[in-house]
Scaffold this motif. Structure first.
Motif, PDB file in Angstrom:
ATOM      1  N   ASN A 100       8.796  -7.773  -2.664  1.00 52.19           N
ATOM      2  CA  ASN A 100       8.208  -7.910  -1.335  1.00 52.19           C
ATOM      3  C   ASN A 100       6.689  -7.912  -1.376  1.00 52.19           C
ATOM      4  N   GLN A 101       6.106  -8.566  -0.330  1.00 54.59           N
ATOM      5  CA  GLN A 101       4.670  -8.419  -0.114  1.00 54.59           C
ATOM      6  C   GLN A 101       4.413  -6.916   0.005  1.00 54.59           C
ATOM      7  N   VAL A 151       7.614  -3.377   3.417  1.00 56.00           N
ATOM      8  CA  VAL A 151       8.618  -4.380   3.790  1.00 56.00           C
ATOM      9  C   VAL A 151       9.965  -4.150   3.086  1.00 56.00           C
ATOM     10  N   ASP A 152       9.918  -3.668   1.849  1.00 53.13           N
ATOM     11  CA  ASP A 152      11.171  -3.394   1.127  1.00 53.13           C
ATOM     12  C   ASP A 152      12.028  -2.380   1.882  1.00 53.13           C
ATOM     13  N   ALA A 190       9.113   3.253  -6.558  1.00 50.47           N
ATOM     14  CA  ALA A 190       7.823   3.833  -6.947  1.00 50.47           C
ATOM     15  C   ALA A 190       6.685   2.809  -6.929  1.00 50.47           C
ATOM     16  N   THR A 191       6.969   1.532  -7.168  1.00 52.16           N
ATOM     17  CA  THR A 191       5.872   0.543  -7.156  1.00 52.16           C
ATOM     18  C   THR A 191       5.331   0.371  -5.741  1.00 52.16           C
ATOM     19  N   ASN A 192       6.224   0.263  -4.785  1.00 52.03           N
ATOM     20  CA  ASN A 192       5.765   0.119  -3.404  1.00 52.03           C
ATOM     21  C   ASN A 192       5.066   1.384  -2.925  1.00 52.03           C
ATOM     22  N   ALA A 193       5.615   2.545  -3.307  1.00 48.23           N
ATOM     23  CA  ALA A 193       4.974   3.799  -2.912  1.00 48.23           C
ATOM     24  C   ALA A 193       3.558   3.863  -3.468  1.00 48.23           C
ATOM     25  N   SER A 194       3.368   3.296  -4.667  1.00 43.59           N
ATOM     26  CA  SER A 194       2.057   3.402  -5.325  1.00 43.59           C
ATOM     27  C   SER A 194       0.986   2.556  -4.634  1.00 43.59           C
ATOM     28  N   ARG A 195       1.329   1.842  -3.581  1.00 42.72           N
ATOM     29  CA  ARG A 195       0.360   1.006  -2.864  1.00 42.72           C
ATOM     30  C   ARG A 195       0.016   1.571  -1.493  1.00 42.72           C
ATOM     31  N   THR A 196       0.421   2.794  -1.231  1.00 38.83           N
ATOM     32  CA  THR A 196       0.301   3.301   0.134  1.00 38.83           C
ATOM     33  C   THR A 196      -0.921   4.182   0.368  1.00 38.83           C
ATOM     34  N   GLY A 216       7.482  -4.077  -5.698  1.00 36.91           N
ATOM     35  CA  GLY A 216       6.471  -4.882  -5.041  1.00 36.91           C
ATOM     36  C   GLY A 216       6.381  -6.219  -5.761  1.00 36.91           C
ATOM     37  N   ASP A 217       6.018  -7.272  -5.046  1.00 41.47           N
ATOM     38  CA  ASP A 217       6.107  -8.609  -5.648  1.00 41.47           C
ATOM     39  C   ASP A 217       5.308  -8.749  -6.942  1.00 41.47           C
ATOM     40  N   GLN A 218       4.146  -8.119  -7.011  1.00 43.79           N
ATOM     41  CA  GLN A 218       3.334  -8.292  -8.229  1.00 43.79           C
ATOM     42  C   GLN A 218       3.935  -7.572  -9.429  1.00 43.79           C
TER      43      GLN A 218
END
Ligand code: ADP
Length: 493
Positions: free
Chosen positions: A81-82, A165-166, A183-189, A238-240
């Motif tokens: 996800n973005q 978004v995930d 954890a990847t998405n959490a790491s962007r918050t 996360g997408d990246q």
């Protein structure tokens, strides 16, 4: 009957995609749908959460239809996800309290400046690997709580849920039962301690975000829940990070650059969270089996999106492909430099007040020069990231693996190879984000058994070798640097 396929959902900034993979890792069906971008004011970008959901759901149904598959044929769903894009919804009604505030949105620039003035940059950087920039979710959550009527009181009463978004897709897919993220998405918050692997109470306190709003943080590859159709959702990134995984960058030192809406260069640094001294970010690459691997990241906000802007807003071209066709009619940009700082500048400049600028226009400037300068701007920004990455990691760049929509442009890839002076390798399939999501999900359910097995699925595409004199390229890089400096600090709050 054995389950024969994996469904990857790739929820991007401009479109939702669903891709069905078979056991050999081949893409057997693809469905893609663009959805509206909302620009309430300059520097602000929003999405309708229901449009995100509806477009994603319809592409999933469409892709499965194209592949002639039923839900019982799907072994697992993977989501990429973005990132950072921030949603807040009501726990009881399931309704979003506000539009999704997109990662590109700059409305919290003032808030970030205030927190920096309080000397908090270092604290946030040490804990989260990020910096106080409106890019990340934390200040966006706070904005919603403070600006949407009744939101603060509801949040304090435990009635609101936050998710990237995930989480939003997971919540909807599971019939509103699972509130989790990876954890990847959490790491962007900006509120997640990447070293301890938990939400950080001190940072939550500073931003005034109640812990009760937050999703549970899980491994990137593992069972999150089951869709209402009985399919396990078994991978989220996360997408990246998904693209890093999908490119097979499993060992430290391997790097990829994705040319999507923005450009994102990530280098795997293994078990070590390398702190950047060159304005890059430290982020979670993935968490698998409870163990976290890390990456260094450089993020550019306007990458392939400049081409979309030329197409949709300036209407200089009719299709994205036409950009390079037109650009190829001239040998160079004729001294034109186009700095697409439409939503400020990301790494390594981090200036939310920079704005787009074009330098070097003359009476001889033509449409073709504009198209060329736009494509070149994507490569210049990426070259800046590569320079920082090499300095931070101490590892010289031997080659760059590339993917994403704009990596389809041969002209851009050749210019990138020339500018970096290293070979650029594009896989046959540039949708590595979806591949990464599929791989994470497939590994979790035993559909695939090892990373080695996955690497056998990779198909080589095209290689681009540096072909222009280094001095010419460094002269152009100098011109770019001058243009960037002049675009800084343009907007006021
Ligand atoms: P995202 O996942 O961020 O939505 P994609 O990876 O799908 O992005 O890439 C889409 C971006 O790539 C768009 O901004 C589009 O303008 C650009 N793009 C797509 N095809 C081309 C092309 N052939 N040449 C240049 N840019 C392209």
């Amino acid at each position: 009957m054995p389950r024969t396929h994996i469904l990857a959902l790739d929820q991007g900034t401009t479109s939702s995609r669903a891709i069905v993979f078979d056991h050999e890792g081949r893409q057997v069906a693809v469905s893609q749908k663009e959805y509206p971008q909302i620009f309430p004011q300059p520097g602000q970008v929003e999405h309708d959460p229901l449009a995100i959901w509806a477009s994603q759901w319809s592409t999933a149904v469409d892709a499965m239809g194209k592949a002639d598959l039923e839900p019982q044929d799907i072994a697992a769903i993977g989501i990429a996800n973005q990132r950072e894009t921030t949603l807040v919804w009501d726990r009881d009604s399931g309704k979003p309290v506000y539009n999704a505030i997109v990662w590109q949105d700059r409305r919290t620039a003032g808030e970030c400046a205030r927190l920096r003035a309080e000397g908090l940059d270092q604290l946030f950087a040490e804990r989260t690997g990020l910096r106080l920039d409106p890019y990340f979710s934390g200040t966006k959550i706070r904005w919603i709580l403070e600006n949407v009527e009744g939101a603060r009181a509801k949040a304090d009463a435990g009635k609101l849920m936050f998710g990237t978004v995930d989480s939003w897709l997971l919540w909807r897919l599971t019939g509103r039962t699972v509130h989790a993220t990876d954890a990847t998405n959490a790491s962007r918050t900006l509120i997640y301690d990447i070293h301890r692997g938990d939400w950080d109470d001190e940072l939550l306190g500073i931003l005034g975000i109640p812990r009760s709003m937050l999703p549970e943080v899980k491994d990137s590859s593992g069972i999150f829940g089951e869709s209402q159709e009985g399919i396990p959702i078994a991978g989220i990134a996360g997408d990246q990070q998904a693209a890093l995984f999908g490119q097979g960058c499993f060992s430290p030192g391997m790097a990829k650059n994705t040319y999507g809406t923005g450009c994102f260069m990530l280098m795997n640094t293994g078990w070590e969270a390398v702190a950047s001294t060159n304005n890059l970010l430290t982020t979670v690459a993935w968490r698998i089996g409870g163990k976290t691997e890390y990456a260094l990241e450089g993020s550019v906000f306007m990458g392939g999106a400049v081409v979309k802007w030329l197409r949709d807003d300036l209407q200089l071209i009719r299709t994205a492909e036409e950009c390079e066709q037109v650009a190829a009619t001239v040998a160079d940009s004729g001294g034109l430099y186009f700095v697409p700082a439409f939503t400020g500048l990301g790494a390594p400049h981090w200036d939310p007040y920079a704005r787009g600028a074009v330098f070097g226009m003359t009476r001889g400037t033509k449409r073709a020069h504009f198209c060329r300068a736009a494509l070149e701007s994507i490569a210049f920004q990426s070259a800046e990231l590569a320079g920082c990455m090499v300095k931070d990691s101490g590892i010289p760049l031997k080659r760059l693996l590339v993917d994403g929509g704009a990596a389809r442009s041969d002209l851009l890839m050749q210019f990138q190879a020339d500018l970096l002076g290293v070979e650029v390798m594009r896989p046959k399939e540039v949708e590595t984000t979806a591949t990464g999501a599929a791989w994470l999900a497939g590994l979790a359910v035993g559909f695939w058994t090892s990373r080695e097995e996955l690497l056998k699925h990779q198909e080589a595409g095209k290689e681009f070798h540096p072909s222009r004199p280094g001095e010419d390229m460094s002269r152009m890089m100098d011109g770019w640097n001058r243009a960037v400096e002049r675009s800084k600090g343009w907007a006021d709050d």
